[in-house]
Structure formats: C-alpha cells, structure tokens
Write an enzyme that holds these catalytic residues in place. Structure first.
Site, PDB file in Angstrom:
ATOM      1  N   ASP A 293       0.811  -1.229   0.000  1.00 56.01           N
ATOM      2  CA  ASP A 293       0.000   0.000   0.000  1.00 56.01           C
ATOM      3  C   ASP A 293       0.838   1.270   0.000  1.00 56.01           C
ATOM      4  OD1 ASP A 293      -2.198  -1.683   0.110  1.00 56.01           O
ATOM      5  OD2 ASP A 293      -2.280  -1.628   2.294  1.00 56.01           O
TER       6      ASP A 293
ATOM      7  N   LYS B 299       1.859   2.066  -5.191  1.00 53.66           N
ATOM      8  CA  LYS B 299       2.396   1.524  -6.441  1.00 53.66           C
ATOM      9  C   LYS B 299       1.483   1.816  -7.626  1.00 53.66           C
ATOM     10  CE  LYS B 299       2.397  -2.429  -4.321  1.00 53.66           C
ATOM     11  NZ  LYS B 299       2.152  -2.025  -2.921  1.00 53.66           N
TER      12      LYS B 299
ATOM     13  N   GLY C 170      -4.468  -4.230  -3.858  1.00 57.25           N
ATOM     14  CA  GLY C 170      -5.457  -3.202  -4.166  1.00 57.25           C
ATOM     15  C   GLY C 170      -4.679  -1.958  -4.538  1.00 57.25           C
ATOM     16  N   HIS C 171      -4.637  -1.643  -5.818  1.00 57.67           N
ATOM     17  CA  HIS C 171      -3.825  -0.518  -6.295  1.00 57.67           C
ATOM     18  C   HIS C 171      -4.738   0.620  -6.725  1.00 57.67           C
ATOM     19  CE1 HIS C 171      -0.190  -3.357  -7.221  1.00 57.67           C
ATOM     20  NE2 HIS C 171      -0.594  -3.395  -5.965  1.00 57.67           N
TER      21      HIS C 171
ATOM     22  N   GLN D 261       2.064  -6.023  -3.202  1.00 61.57           N
ATOM     23  CA  GLN D 261       2.495  -6.150  -1.809  1.00 61.57           C
ATOM     24  C   GLN D 261       3.782  -5.319  -1.593  1.00 61.57           C
ATOM     25  OE1 GLN D 261       1.512  -9.497  -3.411  1.00 61.57           O
ATOM     26  NE2 GLN D 261      -0.402  -8.521  -2.893  1.00 61.57           N
TER      27      GLN D 261
HETATM   28  P1  GDP Z   1      -0.715   0.363  -3.562  1.00 61.70           P
HETATM   29  O1  GDP Z   1      -1.329  -0.913  -3.108  1.00 61.70           O
HETATM   30  O2  GDP Z   1       0.765   0.407  -3.323  1.00 61.70           O
HETATM   31  O3  GDP Z   1      -1.066   0.716  -4.982  1.00 61.70           O
HETATM   32  O4  GDP Z   1      -1.346   1.512  -2.636  1.00 61.70           O
HETATM   33  P2  GDP Z   1      -2.901   1.652  -2.224  1.00 61.70           P
HETATM   34  O5  GDP Z   1      -3.652   2.134  -3.392  1.00 61.70           O
HETATM   35  O6  GDP Z   1      -3.379   0.423  -1.550  1.00 61.70           O
HETATM   36  O7  GDP Z   1      -2.805   2.745  -1.083  1.00 61.70           O
HETATM   37  C1  GDP Z   1      -2.286   4.006  -1.324  1.00 61.70           C
HETATM   38  C2  GDP Z   1      -3.368   5.045  -0.945  1.00 61.70           C
HETATM   39  O8  GDP Z   1      -2.771   6.329  -0.845  1.00 61.70           O
HETATM   40  C3  GDP Z   1      -4.435   5.193  -1.998  1.00 61.70           C
HETATM   41  O9  GDP Z   1      -5.636   5.534  -1.363  1.00 61.70           O
HETATM   42  C4  GDP Z   1      -3.922   6.346  -2.862  1.00 61.70           C
HETATM   43  O10 GDP Z   1      -4.962   7.030  -3.551  1.00 61.70           O
HETATM   44  C5  GDP Z   1      -3.309   7.222  -1.817  1.00 61.70           C
HETATM   45  N1  GDP Z   1      -2.145   8.018  -2.253  1.00 61.70           N
HETATM   46  C6  GDP Z   1      -1.175   7.700  -3.132  1.00 61.70           C
HETATM   47  N2  GDP Z   1      -0.233   8.654  -3.162  1.00 61.70           N
HETATM   48  C7  GDP Z   1      -0.604   9.595  -2.277  1.00 61.70           C
HETATM   49  C8  GDP Z   1      -0.021  10.824  -1.822  1.00 61.70           C
HETATM   50  O11 GDP Z   1       1.054  11.228  -2.233  1.00 61.70           O
HETATM   51  N3  GDP Z   1      -0.711  11.523  -0.879  1.00 61.70           N
HETATM   52  C9  GDP Z   1      -1.894  11.104  -0.361  1.00 61.70           C
HETATM   53  N4  GDP Z   1      -2.479  11.847   0.558  1.00 61.70           N
HETATM   54  N5  GDP Z   1      -2.465   9.948  -0.759  1.00 61.70           N
HETATM   55  C10 GDP Z   1      -1.830   9.202  -1.692  1.00 61.70           C
HETATM   56  P1  IMO Z   2      -0.851  -4.145  -2.297  1.00 58.25           P
HETATM   57  O1  IMO Z   2      -0.369  -4.682  -3.609  1.00 58.25           O
HETATM   58  C1  IMO Z   2      -0.980  -4.594   2.046  1.00 58.25           C
HETATM   59  C2  IMO Z   2      -0.993  -8.681   3.628  1.00 58.25           C
HETATM   60  C3  IMO Z   2      -2.253  -9.142   4.323  1.00 58.25           C
HETATM   61  C4  IMO Z   2      -1.678 -10.146   5.300  1.00 58.25           C
HETATM   62  C5  IMO Z   2      -0.545 -10.775   4.518  1.00 58.25           C
HETATM   63  C6  IMO Z   2      -0.919 -12.081   3.827  1.00 58.25           C
HETATM   64  O2  IMO Z   2      -2.144  -3.437  -2.360  1.00 58.25           O
HETATM   65  O3  IMO Z   2       0.229  -3.362  -1.619  1.00 58.25           O
HETATM   66  P2  IMO Z   2      -2.410 -12.780   1.763  1.00 58.25           P
HETATM   67  O4  IMO Z   2      -3.816 -12.438   1.394  1.00 58.25           O
HETATM   68  O5  IMO Z   2      -1.400 -12.376   0.742  1.00 58.25           O
HETATM   69  O6  IMO Z   2      -2.261 -14.204   2.162  1.00 58.25           O
HETATM   70  O7  IMO Z   2      -2.126 -11.924   3.086  1.00 58.25           O
HETATM   71  O8  IMO Z   2      -0.180  -9.825   3.528  1.00 58.25           O
HETATM   72  N1  IMO Z   2      -1.197  -8.152   2.263  1.00 58.25           N
HETATM   73  C7  IMO Z   2      -1.150  -6.862   1.928  1.00 58.25           C
HETATM   74  N2  IMO Z   2      -1.002  -5.761   2.699  1.00 58.25           N
HETATM   75  N3  IMO Z   2      -1.060  -4.463   0.702  1.00 58.25           N
HETATM   76  C8  IMO Z   2      -1.186  -5.553  -0.079  1.00 58.25           C
HETATM   77  O9  IMO Z   2      -1.153  -5.481  -1.428  1.00 58.25           O
HETATM   78  C9  IMO Z   2      -1.281  -6.818   0.523  1.00 58.25           C
HETATM   79  N4  IMO Z   2      -1.424  -8.071   0.051  1.00 58.25           N
HETATM   80  C10 IMO Z   2      -1.371  -8.885   1.124  1.00 58.25           C
HETATM   81  O10 IMO Z   2      -2.904  -8.081   4.972  1.00 58.25           O
HETATM   82  O11 IMO Z   2      -1.094  -9.454   6.398  1.00 58.25           O
HETATM   83 MG    MG Z   3      -2.850  -1.579  -1.851  1.00 57.94          MG
END
Ligand code: GDP
Ligand code: IMO
Ligand code: MG
Length: 423
Positions: free
Chosen positions: A16, A19, A43-44, A225
């Site tokens: 998270d 990416k 979840g991207h 991840q």
């Molecule tokens: P990922 O899994 O690495 O793609 O990241 P996620 O989408 O799960 O979580 C990142 C969260 O931060 C999302 O809600 C994005 O919209 C938000 N986000 C990304 N970059 C920024 C930033 O620079 N500032 C803020 N405030 N939010 C951001």
């Molecule tokens: P993105 O790509 C954050 C965590 C789960 C759990 C552990 C194992 O959005 O960054 P799994 O379902 O893979 O067996 O879970 O890994 N986890 C993540 N945490 N971002 C993710 O993906 C994750 N994918 C798995 O919360 O602790």
């Molecule tokens: Mg994510």
C-alpha cells in the site's frame, strides 16, 4: 538487437505504498506494463479526472492509451474478481480486450482455495496471518506442490475434469477443519467468468516480453504487496506467498537478471501495515490515529484499518539492499504536513544492544531508536517543483537519501495523478 531493459516498480514496506498511482504516472514512458506476482490480495488505487479506481489483478497502465498490459506467469488469478474488475474498467475506458493479455502459466485461484484460506486462518485463531482471504496462500501452495490449475488449462478439453479433481482434493483437506462452507453460488460465477476470460488472449508471456525487449520496447514491471511481506525475506510467517522483491520479476515474467534496468523502490513518508505481524515503529497513540485519519489508511481490498507508525530506516535500508533499488519514490509526504515533530527510526535497541540491520524475527523484542525532525507545517499538495518545497521537508529528504544511499527522484504530494513532483 537493441538491449532494452525492463524497469521495475515495487513496494519497500508492507504494501500500500502507492504503487498503483506511480505506475499510472510512469506509464506514458512505457509500452508494456506487466504484473509479475501476487493476485487479488493487491489493491492498487488510481485517481485521475476526478475519478478513483482500485485495481486488483489488472496492471495499473490499463487506463493509458497505447499500452499493452500483461498479467505474468507469477500472478495468481481469481476469474470472478478479474472479470468484475474488467467490467468496472470498461465502464470508464471502453472495451479493453486488445489491451490485456494473460500468461498461460499464471495459476488459477479456485473457489475452494478461498475456502482453504478462510479455514486455515480460522484454525490459527490469535496467531492468524491476517490474510486478505482471497485464496493466495493455498493457490501458491498448489503451485509449488505441483497440483495447480493454470490459465492454459482453461483451453484444454478436460478442463472440467481437472477442476473437479482438484476440488475434490480440496474437499478432503477442508474436512479436516471445523469449518462450514458452501461454494455453490461462487462456483457458478467462477465458471461463467472462466468462459468470459476467453475473450482475452492467453499467451506465452515470457516469449512476448523477451521479444519486446529485443525490439527495444520499453517495459515496466509492477510489483504487488511490499518487500517486508516477501515470502523469503519478509516478517515470516506474517508475509504473503510470493517474492515481492526485484528477484520476483525474473521468475514472475521469465526475464533474466541481466535484463532488469531501473528499480524504482516506493515508500511512504511514514509506515503502515495491515494484517498481523511485527511492526517496530507502530504507534498506538494520538500520532498513529492522526496518520490513519489524514492518510485515509484503510485497506483498498479489505477496508480494514491500517496500523500506522513512523518511517523505519532500518527496514527501508534492508529492502533497498534486497532489491538493488536504483531510485526511491516517496509517497504521501503531504500526510505529515501538520506534524510539529516527525520521527524516523535509525536503529533498534534490543536490551543494551544496538541493532542497525533488520533482524530475523522482524523486530519482536526491540525498541526503535528515533531521530527527530522539525515539521514543515505547510501544505505540500499544491507544489509541483522540487525547488518550492519547504527547507525542513528538503532536510527530511536529504537525510533519507544519505542513509539509504539512494536518490529520491519522485515525490508524491497527493492521490491524484497530477500531485507528483519529478525531480
Ligand atoms: P498500492 O497498493 O501500493 O497501490 O497503494 P494503495 O492504493 O493500496 O494505497 C495508497 C493510498 O494512498 C491510496 O488511497 C492512494 O490514492 C493514496 N495516495 C497515493 N499517493 C498519495 C499521496 O502522495 N498523498 C496522499 N495523501 N495519498 C496518496
Ligand atoms: P498491495 O499490492 C498490504 C498482507 C495481508 C496479510 C498478509 C498475507 O495493495 O500493496 P495474503 O492475502 O497475501 O495471504 O495476506 O499480507 N497483504 C497486503 N497488505 N497491501 C497488499 O497489497 C497486501 N497483500 C497482502 O494483509 O497481512
Ligand atoms: Mg494496496
């Protein structure tokens, strides 16, 4: 033959990091975007034109014109989640059939894999991993156990027999748990989704990617991840079931290490973790609450509140080392705007001992040693040029660069595509 290399975006913390946003921002410089591991546990999030999207299996280049998006062999696919996601994308972007190709070698997540994930977590009780319950662990177990079903099998005449055989095997395993389940409805949806997936081309993605590299086509690999969730080097057993570091690109797409180019390592200006496991700089106080509130730190896949804490340079340096990161990208810097003091862990203390490298157990019995920085107390989100950043923020950046030995070449100051400062 041009010797183009494949660049990589990967997370350096517990996932998270942002990416999805970064891949979407970088995509105009590439022709092919390829996912190499993980599955719908990811979840991207992408934000542009006032709209937000969360992608789970489809690469984050899908909304840009002129790209092909590859789901590589290292990915595990749930057809129901994939097709739901594709329908949502197509509402916004129109038909994407020609923009997405899927490796024949990618493994299928069966409805019973999800049940096994849930049963295993329930049986673990307090020591559960905190899995996203998408069936990731059981699917990779069947892959390494040489029982799995692959995308290529969908096209074989006896696919249903293969499916039934694996399902029965899973029923046997499930009977060992005290766990009630019913897959009737999900199985129907699953079969329909498998049929619909056939409108996409199933390919030998390793040949496709290597040929494109031979022709000089710029390719970006998208990690899922984060490094501290890596099956080998993360905080085991509280990890996911794939290699999330740069090595995963080689096995997850079939490219040689000599073909890996830039490695963009992404980190938040602080830390979060969702699910169980060690988290040395986790905050249980008002500052942690504030990070969660301002950063909207709730899981993009499961909606669970994310645990929040200060930036951990011990862990970050470990991740940079393991992936050979060439460029750092710092995300969510704007979330720290209102803090008077910002802390960064520079070492760990275990009793009287100072540890400056990431420990085997992920730091269970340690205290972080913090360095404090004055906050910049000014909004970053409107800024678009590095020169315009407040001096105190530049100091924070310079310290991280000096400690990691890596340049921060992009700073993100908001969720939108445009809220990005490229140095
Ligand atoms: P990922 O899994 O690495 O793609 O990241 P996620 O989408 O799960 O979580 C990142 C969260 O931060 C999302 O809600 C994005 O919209 C938000 N986000 C990304 N970059 C920024 C930033 O620079 N500032 C803020 N405030 N939010 C951001
Ligand atoms: P993105 O790509 C954050 C965590 C789960 C759990 C552990 C194992 O959005 O960054 P799994 O379902 O893979 O067996 O879970 O890994 N986890 C993540 N945490 N971002 C993710 O993906 C994750 N994918 C798995 O919360 O602790
Ligand atoms: Mg994510």
């Amino acid at each position: 033959m041009k010797s183009n290399k494949i660049d990589v975006v990967l997370g350096l913390q517990w996932g998270d990091e942002g990416k999805g946003k970064v891949v979407d921002v970088l995509t105009p410089d590439y022709k092919i975007i390829a996912r190499f591991q993980g599955g719908p546990n990811a979840g991207h999030s992408l934000v542009f034109d006032g709209d937000g999207f969360v992608l789970h299996t489809v690469p984050s280049g899908i909304f840009r014109e002129g790209t092909v998006n590859v789901i590589g062999n290292g990915v595990v696919i749930d057809p129901v989640i994939l097709m739901d996601e594709i329908h949502a994308i197509e509402q916004k972007a129109g038909d994407i059939t020609g923009k997405l190709v899927i490796s024949k070698r990618a493994h299928l997540i069966l409805p019973t894999h999800r049940m096994l994930d849930a049963a295993s977590e329930a049986a673990k009780g307090k020591s559960k991993i905190g899995s996203t319950l998408k069936g990731i662990g059981p699917t990779y177990m069947d892959k390494t156990g040489r029982n799995g079903l692959r995308i290529g099998d969908i096209l074989s005449a006896d696919f249903i027999n293969k499916y039934e055989a694996l399902k029965q095997k899973h029923f046997g395993l499930l009977s060992q748990y005290d766990f009630q389940f019913d897959i009737t409805d999900y199985e129907k949806q699953w079969m329909l989704a498998v049929e619909e997936m056939k409108r996409f081309e199933f390919i030998e993605s390793e040949v496709y990617v290597n040929k494109a590299l031979d022709e000089g086509t710029p390719i970006l690999a998208e990690g899922a991840q984060g490094s501290l969730l890596d099956i080998d080097f993360g905080t085991y057993p509280f990890v996911t079931s794939s290699n999330t570091m740069s090595a995963g690109v080689c096995t997850g797409l079939g490219v040689a290490p000599t073909r890996v180019g830039k490695v963009y390592g992404i980190f938040k200006a602080y830390c979060t973790r969702v699910g169980s496991g060690p988290f040395p700089t986790e905050l249980f106080d008002e500052d942690g609450e504030k990070l969660r509130r301002i950063g909207h730190e709730y899981g993009a896949t499961t909606g669970r509140p994310r645990r929040c804490g200060w930036l951990d340079l011990v862990a970050l340096k470990y991740a940079v080392m393991m992936s050979g990161v060439s460029d750092l990208i710092m995300m969510k810097s704007d979330v720290l705007d209102g803090f008077d003091t910002i802390k960064v862990a520079v070492a760990y203390k275990e009793g009287d001992k100072i540890l400056d490298s990431f420990p085997y157990d992920g730091g269970v019995n340690i205290e972080p040693v913090y360095k404090e920085f004055p906050g910049w107390k000014a909004p970053l989100s409107g800024l678009r040029r590095f020169e315009d950043f407040p001096q105190a923020f530049k100091g924070y950046i310079a310290f991280i660069e000096a400690e990691t030995g890596c340049r921060i070449s992009i700073v993100s100051v908001g969720p939108d595509r445009n809220a990005t400062v490229v140095r």
